[in-house]
Design a protein around this motif. Structure first.
Motif, short mmCIF file in Angstrom:
data_model
loop_
_atom_site.label_atom_id
_atom_site.label_comp_id
_atom_site.label_asym_id
_atom_site.label_seq_id
_atom_site.Cartn_x
_atom_site.Cartn_y
_atom_site.Cartn_z
N TRP A 24 50.64 5.60 152.52
CA TRP A 24 50.98 4.28 151.97
C TRP A 24 51.71 4.40 150.64
CZ3 TRP A 24 48.84 1.46 147.68
CH2 TRP A 24 49.16 0.09 147.68
N SER A 26 52.71 2.27 147.21
CA SER A 26 52.29 1.10 146.46
C SER A 26 53.48 0.24 146.09
CB SER A 26 51.55 1.53 145.18
OG SER A 26 52.48 1.96 144.19
N ASN A 27 53.21 -0.93 145.54
CA ASN A 27 54.29 -1.81 145.08
C ASN A 27 55.07 -1.18 143.93
OD1 ASN A 27 53.61 -3.74 146.97
ND2 ASN A 27 52.36 -4.94 145.57
N ARG A 191 46.33 6.33 146.40
CA ARG A 191 47.11 5.29 145.73
C ARG A 191 46.45 3.91 145.83
NH1 ARG A 191 53.48 7.01 146.67
NH2 ARG A 191 53.17 9.19 146.14
N SER A 192 45.27 3.84 146.42
CA SER A 192 44.61 2.54 146.59
C SER A 192 44.30 1.83 145.26
CB SER A 192 43.33 2.70 147.41
OG SER A 192 42.40 3.53 146.76
N LEU A 194 46.20 1.05 143.12
CA LEU A 194 47.35 0.21 142.80
C LEU A 194 47.65 -0.82 143.89
CD1 LEU A 194 49.79 2.77 141.14
CD2 LEU A 194 48.38 1.02 140.04
N ARG A 195 46.64 -1.13 144.71
CA ARG A 195 46.82 -2.21 145.68
C ARG A 195 46.80 -3.56 144.98
NH1 ARG A 195 46.89 -0.96 150.96
NH2 ARG A 195 46.12 1.11 151.59
N VAL A 338 51.93 -5.78 139.82
CA VAL A 338 51.65 -5.37 141.20
C VAL A 338 51.52 -6.60 142.09
CG1 VAL A 338 49.93 -4.30 142.70
CG2 VAL A 338 50.62 -3.15 140.59
N GLU A 342 54.00 -8.03 145.18
CA GLU A 342 53.42 -8.33 146.49
C GLU A 342 53.94 -9.66 147.02
OE1 GLU A 342 50.69 -7.36 149.68
OE2 GLU A 342 51.52 -6.21 148.02
#
Length: 429
Positions: A24, A26-27, A191-192, A194-195, A338, A342
């Motif tokens: 994944w 991230s943004n 990287r979660s 930075l969700r 972030v 999104e």
């Protein structure tokens, strides 16, 4: 420009089995400019009695294969999830590794200016790679020069990592090459943290930094290909003099000086509004903080603005203090950004490469391990961008305390800028 002869081009795969499947992004990864960040490392020959294996391609290849085990996403390809979101396909296809020879000599390259020609010569273009189903994320080229010097050119896809992560990879690869595996630190791949939040909470205005239709696409703005490059070296004594004038950090002091010199060189009207963009590394600023070995993009774009006349008429510390407003952002700003990315449409969530003459974009690599790339034959004699997509890079030169500024400007403005940058009344050396 000297000629180049490609000896071999191959894909180097991880030396062990690595996780496969989607990785994944991230943004903050997808919010950077698309493309590679080309770098050049210059290495001097070791002189009389130089070992036969100086910059052995075999040693580098073996160490690269080992480095791609912990950094396995770099052996993958840029892919796309079913919902259309870009991701990394951890396929293990490998990194591009090219060996070349050139009739250039190191002395002719030590004062080089970043340019498309330098990039084309020393960093392999991905289009020439055979058998890669998607864009490779890591391009490497070792070029042996006439007289014994070596150029190591690197191209790392910006979606995969930022400057700090790229230097971390170089530390690992070079440590393994010189037999110092104990010096390596594994990358933090999760990287979660930075969700985006659900629901998103947007507390700041991010329009200027991330909207294509904003300041980054002004009419008449120069394209990167139209800019001329230069690398300006600031000695530690000159840097200290700048800091004494502002009472601020070296980066803020240098950028304040760059801001004034650029606006003067561009002969802008005093009532025009100038915006200064930069990127802040959020690893240590998030709550909780990210590990320093976080692998990915952890930078957020910020900016400040001021009237041209105010920047030029005020003491140097005015610009430095304005920049402090942009670099002082913390966790709330990063989370807001972030969430903004999104919710923003794809077409408007990318920063434009082109800026009007009123604006500047400055990136700092200060404090990063840019020169920590000893493959067993000494540290690089020089490290610099091969080509400049952003207007200014500011980075440490080495242990000397000197600082380098990689500049990209319109050719008719660059010479005037260099005169102002080193003018004794401006810098007060």
């Amino acid at each position: 420009m000297a000629g180049i002869n490609i000896i071999s081009s191959e894909l180097v795969r991880p030396s062990e089995a690595t996780p496969h499947g989607p990785f994944w992004l991230s943004n903050l990864d997808l919010g950077v400019r698309s493309g590679y960040s080309p770098m050049i490392y210059l290495f001097r020959p070791l002189g009389v009695g130089c070992p036969a294996d100086f910059f052995s391609a075999d040693i580098l290849r073996t160490a690269l294969s080992r480095a791609l085990v912990p950094f396995y996403p770099l052996a993958g390809r840029l892919g796309m999830a079913p919902d259309g979101r870009l991701e990394i396909d951890c396929s293990g296809q490998g990194a591009v590794f090219v060996v070349a020879r050139s009739d250039a000599v190191l002395e002719d390259l030590e004062g080089f200016a970043p340019s498309k020609a330098m990039c084309d010569m020393f960093v392999p273009p991905y289009e020439e790679v055979v058998g890669a189903s998607g864009k490779p994320l890591l391009l490497l080229q070792v070029t042996f020069l006439h007289g014994g010097g070596v150029v190591l050119g690197t191209g790392m896809h910006h979606y995969a990592l930022d400057g700090r992560s790229s230097f971390h990879f170089m530390q690992t690869w070079s440590s393994l090459a010189r037999g110092a595996a104990g010096d390596t630190v594994p990358p933090f791949l999760d990287r979660s943290p930075l969700r985006a939040r659900s629901p998103p909470v947007i507390l700041f205005d991010h329009f200027h930094e991330y909207c294509r239709n904003g300041a980054g696409s002004a009419t008449g703005a120069a394209r990167p290909s139209d800019l001329a490059g230069a690398i300006l070296r600031v000695t530690s004594a000159q840097a200290a003099a700048l800091r004494a004038r502002t009472g601020e950090s070296l980066f803020r002091s240098l950028v304040a000086h760059i801001w004034r010199c650029a606006l003067t060189a561009r002969a802008l009207p005093s009532d025009a509004e100038s915006r200064l963009y930069t990127v802040v590394d959020m690893r240590a600023r998030l709550s909780p903080p990210l590990p320093s070995a976080y692998f990915g993009n952890a930078g957020v774009r910020t900016s400040v603005s001021a009237k041209v006349g105010d920047v030029l008429a005020s003491p140097l510390k005015f610009g430095a203090q304005r920049l402090r407003m942009a670099t002082g952002q913390g966790d709330e700003y990063a989370r807001s950004l972030v969430d903004y990315l999104e919710t923003a449409a794809d077409a408007s969530s990318k920063p434009g490469r082109e800026l009007p003459d009123t604006d500047l974009r400055v990136i700092s690599w200060m404090g990063m391990a840019s020169h920590d790339a000893n493959f067993g034959w000494g540290e690089p004699a020089g490290v610099a961008p091969a080509a400049v997509s952003y207007t200014w890079f500011v980075y440490s030169v080495g242990d000397s305390g000197d600082v380098a500024v990689a500049v990209a400007m319109k050719p008719d403005q660059l010479e005037r800028f260099k005169e102002l940058f080193f003018h004794e009344n401006e810098m007060a050396w």
